[in-house]
Write a protein that holds these residues in place. Sequence first.
Motif, PDB file in Angstrom:
ATOM      1  N   VAL A 123       0.838  -1.198   0.000  1.00 24.74           N
ATOM      2  CA  VAL A 123       0.000   0.000   0.000  1.00 24.74           C
ATOM      3  C   VAL A 123       0.875   1.251   0.000  1.00 24.74           C
ATOM      4  O   VAL A 123       2.051   1.196   0.361  1.00 24.74           O
ATOM      5  N   VAL A 124       0.274   2.359  -0.388  1.00 24.74           N
ATOM      6  CA  VAL A 124       0.902   3.676  -0.264  1.00 24.74           C
ATOM      7  C   VAL A 124       0.207   4.407   0.881  1.00 24.74           C
ATOM      8  O   VAL A 124      -1.025   4.412   0.965  1.00 24.74           O
ATOM      9  N   ALA A 125       0.992   4.997   1.785  1.00 27.61           N
ATOM     10  CA  ALA A 125       0.448   5.761   2.912  1.00 27.61           C
ATOM     11  C   ALA A 125       0.803   7.226   2.705  1.00 27.61           C
ATOM     12  O   ALA A 125       1.978   7.583   2.632  1.00 27.61           O
ATOM     13  N   THR A 126      -0.202   8.077   2.612  1.00 22.90           N
ATOM     14  CA  THR A 126       0.050   9.493   2.330  1.00 22.90           C
ATOM     15  C   THR A 126      -0.952  10.382   3.051  1.00 22.90           C
ATOM     16  O   THR A 126      -2.042   9.934   3.433  1.00 22.90           O
ATOM     17  N   ASP A 127      -0.569  11.646   3.234  1.00 19.64           N
ATOM     18  CA  ASP A 127      -1.474  12.629   3.822  1.00 19.64           C
ATOM     19  C   ASP A 127      -1.964  13.629   2.775  1.00 19.64           C
ATOM     20  O   ASP A 127      -2.628  14.608   3.101  1.00 19.64           O
ATOM     21  N   ASP A 128      -1.639  13.359   1.512  1.00 21.70           N
ATOM     22  CA  ASP A 128      -1.927  14.331   0.449  1.00 21.70           C
ATOM     23  C   ASP A 128      -2.864  13.717  -0.587  1.00 21.70           C
ATOM     24  O   ASP A 128      -2.584  12.644  -1.138  1.00 21.70           O
ATOM     25  N   GLU A 129      -3.947  14.412  -0.871  1.00 23.00           N
ATOM     26  CA  GLU A 129      -4.946  13.878  -1.802  1.00 23.00           C
ATOM     27  C   GLU A 129      -4.423  13.818  -3.236  1.00 23.00           C
ATOM     28  O   GLU A 129      -4.817  12.941  -4.012  1.00 23.00           O
ATOM     29  N   LYS A 130      -3.523  14.717  -3.601  1.00 26.29           N
ATOM     30  CA  LYS A 130      -2.962  14.678  -4.970  1.00 26.29           C
ATOM     31  C   LYS A 130      -2.158  13.389  -5.173  1.00 26.29           C
ATOM     32  O   LYS A 130      -2.244  12.742  -6.212  1.00 26.29           O
ATOM     33  N   ILE A 131      -1.370  13.033  -4.159  1.00 28.84           N
ATOM     34  CA  ILE A 131      -0.597  11.787  -4.238  1.00 28.84           C
ATOM     35  C   ILE A 131      -1.539  10.594  -4.240  1.00 28.84           C
ATOM     36  O   ILE A 131      -1.363   9.634  -5.012  1.00 28.84           O
ATOM     37  N   ALA A 132      -2.559  10.646  -3.388  1.00 27.35           N
ATOM     38  CA  ALA A 132      -3.510   9.538  -3.302  1.00 27.35           C
ATOM     39  C   ALA A 132      -4.206   9.309  -4.632  1.00 27.35           C
ATOM     40  O   ALA A 132      -4.340   8.167  -5.099  1.00 27.35           O
ATOM     41  N   GLU A 133      -4.651  10.381  -5.267  1.00 26.63           N
ATOM     42  CA  GLU A 133      -5.353  10.255  -6.548  1.00 26.63           C
ATOM     43  C   GLU A 133      -4.437   9.709  -7.629  1.00 26.63           C
ATOM     44  O   GLU A 133      -4.829   8.874  -8.441  1.00 26.63           O
ATOM     45  N   CYS A 134      -3.209  10.169  -7.636  1.00 25.05           N
ATOM     46  CA  CYS A 134      -2.224   9.675  -8.605  1.00 25.05           C
ATOM     47  C   CYS A 134      -2.034   8.167  -8.430  1.00 25.05           C
ATOM     48  O   CYS A 134      -2.021   7.411  -9.408  1.00 25.05           O
ATOM     49  N   CYS A 135      -1.904   7.721  -7.195  1.00 22.90           N
ATOM     50  CA  CYS A 135      -1.671   6.296  -6.924  1.00 22.90           C
ATOM     51  C   CYS A 135      -2.874   5.448  -7.294  1.00 22.90           C
ATOM     52  O   CYS A 135      -2.725   4.333  -7.824  1.00 22.90           O
ATOM     53  N   ARG A 136      -4.057   5.938  -7.022  1.00 26.50           N
ATOM     54  CA  ARG A 136      -5.258   5.179  -7.385  1.00 26.50           C
ATOM     55  C   ARG A 136      -5.363   5.004  -8.894  1.00 26.50           C
ATOM     56  O   ARG A 136      -5.836   3.961  -9.375  1.00 26.50           O
ATOM     57  N   ARG A 137      -4.905   5.997  -9.648  1.00 24.15           N
ATOM     58  CA  ARG A 137      -4.987   5.896 -11.109  1.00 24.15           C
ATOM     59  C   ARG A 137      -4.139   4.751 -11.656  1.00 24.15           C
ATOM     60  O   ARG A 137      -4.520   4.124 -12.649  1.00 24.15           O
ATOM     61  N   PHE A 138      -2.977   4.479 -11.044  1.00 23.96           N
ATOM     62  CA  PHE A 138      -2.174   3.374 -11.560  1.00 23.96           C
ATOM     63  C   PHE A 138      -2.426   2.059 -10.809  1.00 23.96           C
ATOM     64  O   PHE A 138      -1.728   1.075 -11.009  1.00 23.96           O
ATOM     65  N   GLY A 139      -3.453   2.042  -9.936  1.00 25.94           N
ATOM     66  CA  GLY A 139      -3.895   0.784  -9.347  1.00 25.94           C
ATOM     67  C   GLY A 139      -3.396   0.471  -7.961  1.00 25.94           C
ATOM     68  O   GLY A 139      -3.610  -0.650  -7.469  1.00 25.94           O
ATOM     69  N   ALA A 140      -2.757   1.409  -7.296  1.00 29.65           N
ATOM     70  CA  ALA A 140      -2.236   1.139  -5.952  1.00 29.65           C
ATOM     71  C   ALA A 140      -3.332   1.301  -4.903  1.00 29.65           C
ATOM     72  O   ALA A 140      -4.229   2.130  -5.043  1.00 29.65           O
ATOM     73  N   ASP A 141      -3.244   0.497  -3.847  1.00 29.41           N
ATOM     74  CA  ASP A 141      -4.096   0.699  -2.675  1.00 29.41           C
ATOM     75  C   ASP A 141      -3.506   1.848  -1.866  1.00 29.41           C
ATOM     76  O   ASP A 141      -2.283   1.926  -1.686  1.00 29.41           O
ATOM     77  N   VAL A 142      -4.376   2.717  -1.356  1.00 31.96           N
ATOM     78  CA  VAL A 142      -3.926   3.915  -0.640  1.00 31.96           C
ATOM     79  C   VAL A 142      -4.547   3.966   0.751  1.00 31.96           C
ATOM     80  O   VAL A 142      -5.744   3.704   0.912  1.00 31.96           O
ATOM     81  N   ILE A 143      -3.726   4.289   1.731  1.00 29.51           N
ATOM     82  CA  ILE A 143      -4.201   4.547   3.090  1.00 29.51           C
ATOM     83  C   ILE A 143      -3.905   6.012   3.401  1.00 29.51           C
ATOM     84  O   ILE A 143      -2.759   6.455   3.309  1.00 29.51           O
ATOM     85  N   MET A 144      -4.953   6.767   3.753  1.00 29.14           N
ATOM     86  CA  MET A 144      -4.748   8.167   4.103  1.00 29.14           C
ATOM     87  C   MET A 144      -4.304   8.269   5.566  1.00 29.14           C
ATOM     88  O   MET A 144      -4.876   7.645   6.458  1.00 29.14           O
ATOM     89  N   THR A 145      -3.247   9.053   5.785  1.00 27.94           N
ATOM     90  CA  THR A 145      -2.703   9.248   7.125  1.00 27.94           C
ATOM     91  C   THR A 145      -2.702  10.732   7.466  1.00 27.94           C
ATOM     92  O   THR A 145      -2.897  11.587   6.593  1.00 27.94           O
ATOM     93  N   SER A 146      -2.456  11.037   8.723  1.00 29.40           N
ATOM     94  CA  SER A 146      -2.523  12.428   9.177  1.00 29.40           C
ATOM     95  C   SER A 146      -1.257  13.197   8.809  1.00 29.40           C
ATOM     96  O   SER A 146      -0.199  12.614   8.577  1.00 29.40           O
ATOM     97  N   GLU A 147      -1.370  14.507   8.807  1.00 27.47           N
ATOM     98  CA  GLU A 147      -0.224  15.369   8.520  1.00 27.47           C
ATOM     99  C   GLU A 147       0.723  15.453   9.704  1.00 27.47           C
ATOM    100  O   GLU A 147       1.842  15.966   9.577  1.00 27.47           O
ATOM    101  N   SER A 148       0.310  14.960  10.856  1.00 25.85           N
ATOM    102  CA  SER A 148       1.126  15.086  12.065  1.00 25.85           C
ATOM    103  C   SER A 148       2.244  14.051  12.163  1.00 25.85           C
ATOM    104  O   SER A 148       3.086  14.146  13.058  1.00 25.85           O
ATOM    105  N   CYS A 149       2.273  13.077  11.264  1.00 23.43           N
ATOM    106  CA  CYS A 149       3.339  12.062  11.307  1.00 23.43           C
ATOM    107  C   CYS A 149       4.700  12.733  11.149  1.00 23.43           C
ATOM    108  O   CYS A 149       4.926  13.496  10.199  1.00 23.43           O
ATOM    109  N   GLN A 150       5.611  12.438  12.074  1.00 23.96           N
ATOM    110  CA  GLN A 150       6.917  13.078  12.078  1.00 23.96           C
ATOM    111  C   GLN A 150       7.891  12.466  11.071  1.00 23.96           C
ATOM    112  O   GLN A 150       8.840  13.118  10.647  1.00 23.96           O
TER     113      GLN A 150
END
Length: 324
Positions: A123-150
């Motif tokens: 899976v791809v773990a990201t806090d950014d919707e632009k990255i998430a949308e890009c990943c979904r287009r090429f077929g990756a599973d995406v988990i949305m995470t918070s911006e607070s991750c250090q």
Amino acid sequence: MDPLSLVLLLISRSWFPPFLSSKPNQIFLNAMSICSPSSSSSSTGKGLIVHTILAGTAIAVALGVHAYLGRARKFRTRVVGIIPARYASSRFEGKPLVQILGKPMIQRTWERSKLATTLDHLVVATDDEKIAECCRRFGADVIMTSESCQNGTERCYEALEKLDKKYDIVVNIQGDEPLIEPEIIDGIVKALQAAPDAVFSTAVTPLKPEDAFDPNRVKCVVDNHGYAIYFSRGLIPFNKSAKVNPRFPYSLHLGIQSYDSKFLKIYPKLQPTPLQLEEDLEQLKVLENGYKMKVIKVEHEAHGVDTPEDVEKIESLMRERNLS
């Protein structure tokens, strides 16, 4: 067979596989049939009692070893790969989406990682919707995470908590390694599976002399048993001449790392440590808290993308190797 002899034979390695290949109830029947006293030995009540006790011992040994070996075979078997990706990088904003010969870098990392044979899920773990949308287009599973991750480790932890299935090992695959070799992913997973005293595994490769004093190239020193001693942005070890020793095998840390999932749940609760903060290296928090880290050595042409200038270097290399 004499029950005492059976107990001794069960302890011998040659008897375990065939005897323990059965289910536990079959083991009981096998032991009882082998331990059945002969007509001569069963003529007295005393002999029957001795045979019963020894038969019970044999069964207990067999069932105990059956359970132990069953757990050993299942040690850290379920593996998930997580590619943490954030948009707001201080050195290179939007780095996961940068185009490398016509494909976003995050896509190239994902495609290479999918070739690893030890991963049950990726899976791809990201806090950014632009990255998430890009990943979904090429077929990756995406988990949305918070911006607070250090850092990437905390992002992996948050993603792990949101996954439906449970995993024993989490592989943190750096999204800025578009030429990651799947064999390295498999290597660190197998290293962690083979080292029950370690909670973390990673990889190093020979350091190029020209990268010796580059703070973006993290160096590592390892003990004689393959466990990490220290990581630094400076050259380690450092000699009195303050120059690179061409005969010393310096090691470059590759960003990929894997964790025991139970440890990953502990990691965010550990307070930042002095060396971690000084070097800005998250793996130092693991070492400073006394945990062991297994390190494998590989031959790998490291090509992480840390700055915009690195993109051109990657593309030139890919053209030389006819990689599309």
